[in-house]
Design a protein around this motif. Sequence first.
Motif, PDB file in Angstrom:
ATOM      1  N   UNK A   1       0.820  -1.217   0.000  1.00 22.37           N
ATOM      2  CA  UNK A   1       0.000   0.000   0.000  1.00 22.37           C
ATOM      3  C   UNK A   1       0.846   1.257   0.000  1.00 22.37           C
ATOM      4  N   UNK A   2       2.072   1.152   0.484  1.00 18.80           N
ATOM      5  CA  UNK A   2       2.963   2.313   0.519  1.00 18.80           C
ATOM      6  C   UNK A   2       3.577   2.613  -0.838  1.00 18.80           C
ATOM      7  N   UNK A   3       3.506   1.671  -1.774  1.00 17.65           N
ATOM      8  CA  UNK A   3       4.094   1.921  -3.083  1.00 17.65           C
ATOM      9  C   UNK A   3       3.327   3.020  -3.806  1.00 17.65           C
ATOM     10  N   UNK A   4       3.975   3.851  -4.588  1.00 20.42           N
ATOM     11  CA  UNK A   4       3.305   4.975  -5.248  1.00 20.42           C
ATOM     12  C   UNK A   4       2.555   4.603  -6.524  1.00 20.42           C
ATOM     13  N   UNK A   5       2.452   3.289  -6.832  1.00 21.49           N
ATOM     14  CA  UNK A   5       1.815   2.887  -8.085  1.00 21.49           C
ATOM     15  C   UNK A   5       0.591   2.014  -7.798  1.00 21.49           C
TER      16      UNK A   5
END
Length: 320
Positions: A288-292
């Motif tokens: 969930x922390x990934x920007x994609x």
Amino acid sequence: MTSSYPATLARVLALLDLLQSRPVWSGTELAERLGVTTRSIRRDVDRLRELGYPVNSEHGAGGGYQLGAGRRLPPLLLSDDEAVAVAVCLRLAAGGTVEGLGEAAVRTLAKLDQVLPARLRAEVEGIHESVITLDGDVSRVDSRTLLTLARAVRGRERVTFRYAAPRGSSDRRIEPYRMVATGRRWYLLAFDLDRDDWRTFRLDRMSDAVATGWRFAERDSPDAAAFVQRAISIAPYEHVARVRIQAPFDVVTAQLPPSVGTVTADGPRHCVLVSGGNHLDAMALYLARMPWDFVVLQPPELLEAMRRQAERLLRAAAAS
């Protein structure tokens, strides 16, 4: 006069070595150690000062000669091992493993390379070629272990060491092939002689590493970077996730550390991440922390963990 110059130079270097070995020497002590007169010592001290070494002197009881700190760095007197260690560290810094030191390291390495004997230059080159760097954020390791393993990789020499694994310590006998630096740690790819298989070892868990002197014939080895990356990001974990990310391969690999998992291109605008973990909820939060944007391909249990975490976050947001 020409014939006496090498002897004088050797004596000046020997004098420098003595001054570096302890804080204060009397002129008489130095003369006795070098087999010359105190007058020769005074002349050699003047020669060191001309070279840029700040040699302080005091007369009377308790006085003597002392090597001080100068305003400019004088020529360095290095042993073979010290010269190799400095050159290897400069190579790593020049490659970007130490933030902010790359340009200065390149300049310094160029100067050192000009004066290194051919045999030492070849050793530095061999050690550098034995190391693979996946990213630049590398933790500190014991330099003796690092150099012992790097030299053994280059010379195809068996190594023994004590290894502190999570399940207990053991003595290992290996054939070292490559070292890999990634994720703030150093790893060694080696063939474990007792287990008759390829293994990955963390250098910070090693102690008492010794090159045995026994040479080994090179085996068909796996790709070091891929093997270590899989070993640290997938193999040790209970769960393995496959996620299709809606972003190009180059964009994702530029921001995602190699220690997180393996990334493969899936067309020009997408890629697939394979990553391992022991806790599905923690894996859900990391994704969930990934920007994609992404789609979970497997396992289905990860989808349930994502729903649980999403509901928890929504409750926290509503309560706040």
